[in-house]
Design a protein around this motif. Structure first.
Motif, PDB file in Angstrom:
ATOM      1  N   MET A 216      17.614  -2.987  26.788  1.00  0.00           N
ATOM      2  CA  MET A 216      16.961  -1.617  26.242  1.00  0.00           C
ATOM      3  C   MET A 216      17.834  -0.299  27.066  1.00  0.00           C
ATOM      4  O   MET A 216      17.836  -0.736  28.400  1.00  0.00           O
ATOM      5  CB  MET A 216      15.575  -1.607  26.453  1.00  0.00           C
TER       6      MET A 216
ATOM      7  N   TYR B 250      17.295   3.223  29.195  1.00  0.00           N
ATOM      8  CA  TYR B 250      16.323   3.437  29.823  1.00  0.00           C
ATOM      9  C   TYR B 250      15.839   4.935  29.349  1.00  0.00           C
ATOM     10  O   TYR B 250      16.556   5.701  28.707  1.00  0.00           O
ATOM     11  CB  TYR B 250      16.929   4.067  31.376  1.00  0.00           C
TER      12      TYR B 250
ATOM     13  N   TRP C   7      12.092   7.440  27.964  1.00  0.00           N
ATOM     14  CA  TRP C   7      10.990   7.561  26.997  1.00  0.00           C
ATOM     15  C   TRP C   7      12.037   7.989  25.416  1.00  0.00           C
ATOM     16  O   TRP C   7      11.480   7.561  24.459  1.00  0.00           O
ATOM     17  CB  TRP C   7      10.296   8.749  27.310  1.00  0.00           C
TER      18      TRP C   7
ATOM     19  N   ASN D 254      14.542   6.503  24.402  1.00  0.00           N
ATOM     20  CA  ASN D 254      15.079   5.396  23.699  1.00  0.00           C
ATOM     21  C   ASN D 254      14.077   4.445  23.208  1.00  0.00           C
ATOM     22  O   ASN D 254      14.478   3.454  23.094  1.00  0.00           O
ATOM     23  CB  ASN D 254      16.047   4.941  24.612  1.00  0.00           C
ATOM     24  N   ARG D 255      12.739   4.826  23.205  1.00  0.00           N
ATOM     25  CA  ARG D 255      11.644   4.116  22.774  1.00  0.00           C
ATOM     26  C   ARG D 255      11.922   3.194  21.487  1.00  0.00           C
ATOM     27  O   ARG D 255      12.729   3.760  20.721  1.00  0.00           O
ATOM     28  CB  ARG D 255      10.358   4.630  22.807  1.00  0.00           C
TER      29      ARG D 255
ATOM     30  N   GLU E 133      10.026   2.150  18.319  1.00  0.00           N
ATOM     31  CA  GLU E 133       8.761   2.244  17.491  1.00  0.00           C
ATOM     32  C   GLU E 133       8.356   0.977  16.840  1.00  0.00           C
ATOM     33  O   GLU E 133       9.045   0.424  15.811  1.00  0.00           O
ATOM     34  CB  GLU E 133       8.695   3.443  16.525  1.00  0.00           C
TER      35      GLU E 133
ATOM     36  N   ASN F 241       4.843   1.652  21.012  1.00  0.00           N
ATOM     37  CA  ASN F 241       6.413   1.376  21.320  1.00  0.00           C
ATOM     38  C   ASN F 241       6.697   0.478  22.206  1.00  0.00           C
ATOM     39  O   ASN F 241       5.816   0.129  23.307  1.00  0.00           O
ATOM     40  CB  ASN F 241       6.834   2.821  21.624  1.00  0.00           C
TER      41      ASN F 241
ATOM     42  N   LEU G  82       9.494   0.357  25.522  1.00  0.00           N
ATOM     43  CA  LEU G  82      10.637   1.178  25.953  1.00  0.00           C
ATOM     44  C   LEU G  82      10.794   0.769  27.460  1.00  0.00           C
ATOM     45  O   LEU G  82      10.174  -0.268  27.960  1.00  0.00           O
ATOM     46  CB  LEU G  82       9.822   2.789  26.313  1.00  0.00           C
ATOM     47  N   TYR G  83      11.780   1.226  28.183  1.00  0.00           N
ATOM     48  CA  TYR G  83      12.130   0.843  29.295  1.00  0.00           C
ATOM     49  C   TYR G  83      12.159   1.937  30.383  1.00  0.00           C
ATOM     50  O   TYR G  83      12.826   2.931  30.324  1.00  0.00           O
ATOM     51  CB  TYR G  83      13.433   0.350  29.306  1.00  0.00           C
TER      52      TYR G  83
ATOM     53  N   TYR H  16       7.224  -1.307  29.974  1.00  0.00           N
ATOM     54  CA  TYR H  16       7.675  -1.211  28.795  1.00  0.00           C
ATOM     55  C   TYR H  16       6.808  -1.277  27.878  1.00  0.00           C
ATOM     56  O   TYR H  16       7.284  -1.309  26.681  1.00  0.00           O
ATOM     57  CB  TYR H  16       8.646  -2.603  28.611  1.00  0.00           C
TER      58      TYR H  16
ATOM     59  N   ASP I 282       4.028   0.748  25.579  1.00  0.00           N
ATOM     60  CA  ASP I 282       3.701   1.964  25.293  1.00  0.00           C
ATOM     61  C   ASP I 282       2.548   2.287  24.093  1.00  0.00           C
ATOM     62  O   ASP I 282       2.766   2.172  23.166  1.00  0.00           O
ATOM     63  CB  ASP I 282       4.794   2.998  25.270  1.00  0.00           C
TER      64      ASP I 282
END
Length: 174
Positions: free
Chosen positions: A36, A38, A40, A42-43, A45, A51, A53-54, A128, A130
């Protein structure tokens, strides 16, 4: 050679669960870090309330002290190691049949060591997961955090159940 009966007869027998949580947590974090982007922005859905994310957490829960210069990394790692040691001592005193408490302690130990690993190796904890409602986002977290919360919740629930049964026993004696 260590006495194997200690591991067979005491709560230490449940440390396999801590190891499972630890290994699973580290494996998932490695997948996240290697697959992934890095941040928010690049989250991914997944649902209308979740979500992937990283992100990095340099602090503790809710990024507490995350904006400090780095000393908190060692403070939180040290606290976690001490807590794991205390819980392991408690497990050694419990019989292996005390499943509820041994599971709770193992979940906390596995999760705490997963986050300690991150702090020592990376200098931050990898988060990761959310969850959110509307524009309100719960702070990002990971499997280790989940295991710690479930274990702590089990301990709290157990204390209420024991308090209630102790109260009922004392009422019946009167």
């Amino acid at each position: 050679m260590p006495n194997n009966s200690i591991f067979k007869q005491t709560g230490l027998r449940w440390l396999w669960l801590a190891a499972l949580v630890f290994v699973s947590d580290i494996a998932i974090k490695l997948v996240v870090m290697n697959s992934m982007e890095y941040g928010w922005a690049n989250r991914i859905e997944v649902t209308s309330f979740f979500n992937l994310l990283y992100v990095h957490n340099h602090g503790a829960a809710f990024s507490f002290l995350g904006d400090q210069s780095g000393w908190q990394r060692w403070l939180f790692a040290g606290i976690a190691i001490i807590v794991c040691g205390v819980l392991a001592l408690w497990m050694r005193k419990l019989p292996n049949t005390a499943k509820w408490n041994n599971i709770a302690y193992s979940l906390i130990i596995g999760g705490a060591l997963g986050n300690v690993f991150d702090r020592i190796i990376h200098g931050f904890v990898v988060d990761y997961l959310d969850f959110f409602v509307g524009n309100y986002h719960w702070p990002a977290f990971n499997l280790a955090d989940t295991a710690i919360c479930i274990g702590a919740g089990m301990i709290i629930l157990d204390s209420f159940i024991k308090d209630k049964s102790s109260s009922a026993k004392s009422i019946n004696k009167q």
